[in-house]
Design an enzyme around this catalytic site. Structure first.
Site, PDB file in Angstrom:
ATOM      1  N   ASN A 129      -3.164  -6.205   2.780  1.00 28.28           N
ATOM      2  CA  ASN A 129      -4.097  -7.266   2.332  1.00 28.28           C
ATOM      3  C   ASN A 129      -4.608  -8.411   3.266  1.00 28.28           C
ATOM      4  O   ASN A 129      -5.701  -8.699   3.539  1.00 28.28           O
ATOM      5  CB  ASN A 129      -4.036  -8.002   1.253  1.00 28.28           C
ATOM      6  CG  ASN A 129      -5.135  -8.512   0.378  1.00 28.28           C
ATOM      7  OD1 ASN A 129      -6.175  -7.755   0.465  1.00 28.28           O
ATOM      8  ND2 ASN A 129      -4.985  -9.668  -0.146  1.00 28.28           N
ATOM      9  N   ARG A 182      -7.086  -7.584  -5.294  1.00 30.53           N
ATOM     10  CA  ARG A 182      -6.528  -8.456  -4.078  1.00 30.53           C
ATOM     11  C   ARG A 182      -7.352  -9.496  -3.990  1.00 30.53           C
ATOM     12  O   ARG A 182      -8.630  -9.480  -4.182  1.00 30.53           O
ATOM     13  CB  ARG A 182      -6.374  -7.516  -3.081  1.00 30.53           C
ATOM     14  CG  ARG A 182      -5.394  -6.594  -2.755  1.00 30.53           C
ATOM     15  CD  ARG A 182      -4.104  -6.744  -2.942  1.00 30.53           C
ATOM     16  NE  ARG A 182      -3.192  -5.701  -2.514  1.00 30.53           N
ATOM     17  CZ  ARG A 182      -2.867  -4.766  -3.479  1.00 30.53           C
ATOM     18  NH1 ARG A 182      -3.314  -4.934  -4.685  1.00 30.53           N
ATOM     19  NH2 ARG A 182      -2.043  -3.770  -3.100  1.00 30.53           N
ATOM     20  N   PRO A 207       3.963  -5.580   2.010  1.00 30.79           N
ATOM     21  CA  PRO A 207       4.097  -5.467   3.647  1.00 30.79           C
ATOM     22  C   PRO A 207       3.075  -4.801   3.991  1.00 30.79           C
ATOM     23  O   PRO A 207       2.471  -3.866   3.568  1.00 30.79           O
ATOM     24  CB  PRO A 207       5.383  -4.645   3.629  1.00 30.79           C
ATOM     25  CG  PRO A 207       6.177  -4.990   2.454  1.00 30.79           C
ATOM     26  CD  PRO A 207       5.065  -4.864   1.362  1.00 30.79           C
ATOM     27  N   GLU A 208       2.817  -5.062   5.248  1.00 30.40           N
ATOM     28  CA  GLU A 208       1.688  -4.287   6.046  1.00 30.40           C
ATOM     29  C   GLU A 208       2.369  -3.140   6.889  1.00 30.40           C
ATOM     30  O   GLU A 208       3.795  -3.196   6.937  1.00 30.40           O
ATOM     31  CB  GLU A 208       1.016  -5.083   6.883  1.00 30.40           C
ATOM     32  CG  GLU A 208       0.679  -6.589   6.530  1.00 30.40           C
ATOM     33  CD  GLU A 208      -1.064  -6.625   5.847  1.00 30.40           C
ATOM     34  OE1 GLU A 208      -1.744  -5.773   6.386  1.00 30.40           O
ATOM     35  OE2 GLU A 208      -1.372  -7.512   5.126  1.00 30.40           O
ATOM     36  N   LYS A 239       3.086   2.889   4.430  1.00 29.97           N
ATOM     37  CA  LYS A 239       4.124   2.014   4.182  1.00 29.97           C
ATOM     38  C   LYS A 239       5.409   2.334   3.396  1.00 29.97           C
ATOM     39  O   LYS A 239       6.000   1.607   2.753  1.00 29.97           O
ATOM     40  CB  LYS A 239       3.220   0.939   3.128  1.00 29.97           C
ATOM     41  CG  LYS A 239       2.243   0.146   3.604  1.00 29.97           C
ATOM     42  CD  LYS A 239       1.706  -0.771   2.603  1.00 29.97           C
ATOM     43  CE  LYS A 239       0.344  -1.265   3.172  1.00 29.97           C
ATOM     44  NZ  LYS A 239      -0.457  -2.004   2.111  1.00 29.97           N
TER      45      LYS A 239
END
Ligand SMILES: [Zn+2]
Length: 364
Positions: A183, A268, A2-3, A51
């Site tokens: 990402n 990523r 999650p961002e 986060k």
């Protein structure tokens, strides 16, 4: 993964459901804290730090959790949970939004319930109980929080500047520089700023503009589960480059590329337009050579090896394109607008932003 805005929204909704109410049920289904019982205490606040989720409980205790790739908190009516005040109603893991996938009981890691609501953490990670005064031992390493009350862009720039040789795509993801970028936003921020993901931070002409763009995007998306960097909430139109490998650039028409970036466990996939975001020795052009792969970059579609249990690469391959979705797919925005005031609608911190399957796969 999650961002930051997803976690921020999760915290907001958990706060609405839990804060100011007395815990009637408190269970942590992880061995180290399985015996902890804070029933009878009041939750004072739920907040996000980068986060990380911090649930503060009376008596100076904080419950820490992290969603990582697949975790999520769901909020149920307390009466729907079996065992709550004798009411064996509803299935554990029942989701509140009709038609959503049920989560199995064995994925439950935490249950915090009051008379009205039950917050259930499914597959949440890094569960820890600690003194609130010692939260910094878990989150003190984080850089300025993009959505925190103390967001400090100058400090973020200072930290980025301290590693001049680091690729900007990696530096943005390092939560020690600034906290909250995941990402998807990484790729989108770099596109908007016309920066090649492999450019060293020293070559970024305006780091302040970079962090300001990060702040603007997360801030604009923080209050709703849909995510858009383009201004459109229509499925397939929400992002500039993320999840769009092989598709035409919305700015120049060139072909969007994808490649792995970074070393495990932080590897990523990154998406970029080679024409709009040229490497240093490649002049920007509006005449993209669409079919020229970047020979000096990691092979595409091969995310760098990950390490189980570590901060794994996001499941970016579950992007829009791979789902076979097109830009005419159903717009679920209206669906997500339902019952906006119900804290349960929060509920999808796991990143299952319904209108954005490109959001890090399962989640993002
Ligand atoms: Zn382009």
């Amino acid at each position: 993964m999650p961002e930051g805005d997803t976690v921020w929204l999760a915290a907001k909704r958990l706060h609405a459901a839990l804060a100011g109410r007395t815990l009637r049920r408190f269970e942590l289904r992880v061995p180290r804290f399985a015996a902890a019982d804070l029933t009878g205490r009041e939750v004072t606040a739920v907040t996000a730090r980068g986060k990380h989720l911090l649930t503060r409980i009376g008596g100076g205790v904080t419950l820490h959790s992290h969603l990582r790739l697949d975790g999520e908190w769901l909020i149920h009516r307390a009466s729907e949970l079996p065992g709550h005040r004798g009411a064996a109603v509803g299935r554990p893991g029942r989701t509140v939004r009709p038609g959503r996938t049920d989560r199995p009981e064995h994925q439950v890691r935490a249950v915090l319930a009051n008379d009205e609501w039950a917050a259930v953490g499914y597959r949440v990670h890094d569960i820890a109980l600690l003194e609130t005064a010692r939260e910094d031992t878990l989150v003190g390493h984080l850089g300025p929080d993009l959505l925190g009350p103390d967001w400090d862009p100058e400090e973020a720039v200072r930290r980025l500047t301290a590693q001049p040789d680091r690729a900007v795509g990696e530096a943005l993801l390092d939560q020690r520089n600034l906290a909250g970028v995941g990402n998807i936003y990484k790729a989108e921020i770099l596109f908007i700023q016309r920066l090649n993901p492999w450019a060293p931070t020293a070559a970024v002409p305006d780091l302040r503009a970079l962090v300001d763009t990060a702040h603007r995007l997360l801030y604009a998306n923080r209050d709703h589960p849909e995510q858009s960097t383009t201004g459109s909430l229509r499925r397939g139109e929400q992002h500039w480059v993320h999840g769009r490998a092989g598709r035409p650039c919305r700015r120049c028409g060139g072909r969007i590329q994808v490649a792995g970036q970074g070393a495990a466990p932080y590897a990523r996939l990154t998406f970029w337009c080679p024409a709009c975001q040229p490497a240093a020795d490649q002049p920007a052009t509006d005449q993209p050579e669409a079919d020229q792969p970047e020979a000096d970059q990691p092979a595409t579609d091969q995310p760098t090896a990950s390490q189980p249990g570590a901060d794994q690469p996001e499941a970016d391959q579950h992007g829009l394109d791979q789902h076979g979705l097109d830009q005419h797919a159903v717009d679920q925005h209206a669906v997500d607008q339902q019952a906006a005031e119900d804290p349960r609608e929060v509920v999808d911190p796991g990143g299952h932003r319904s209108s954005s399957p490109g959001k890090a796969g399962t989640i993002g």
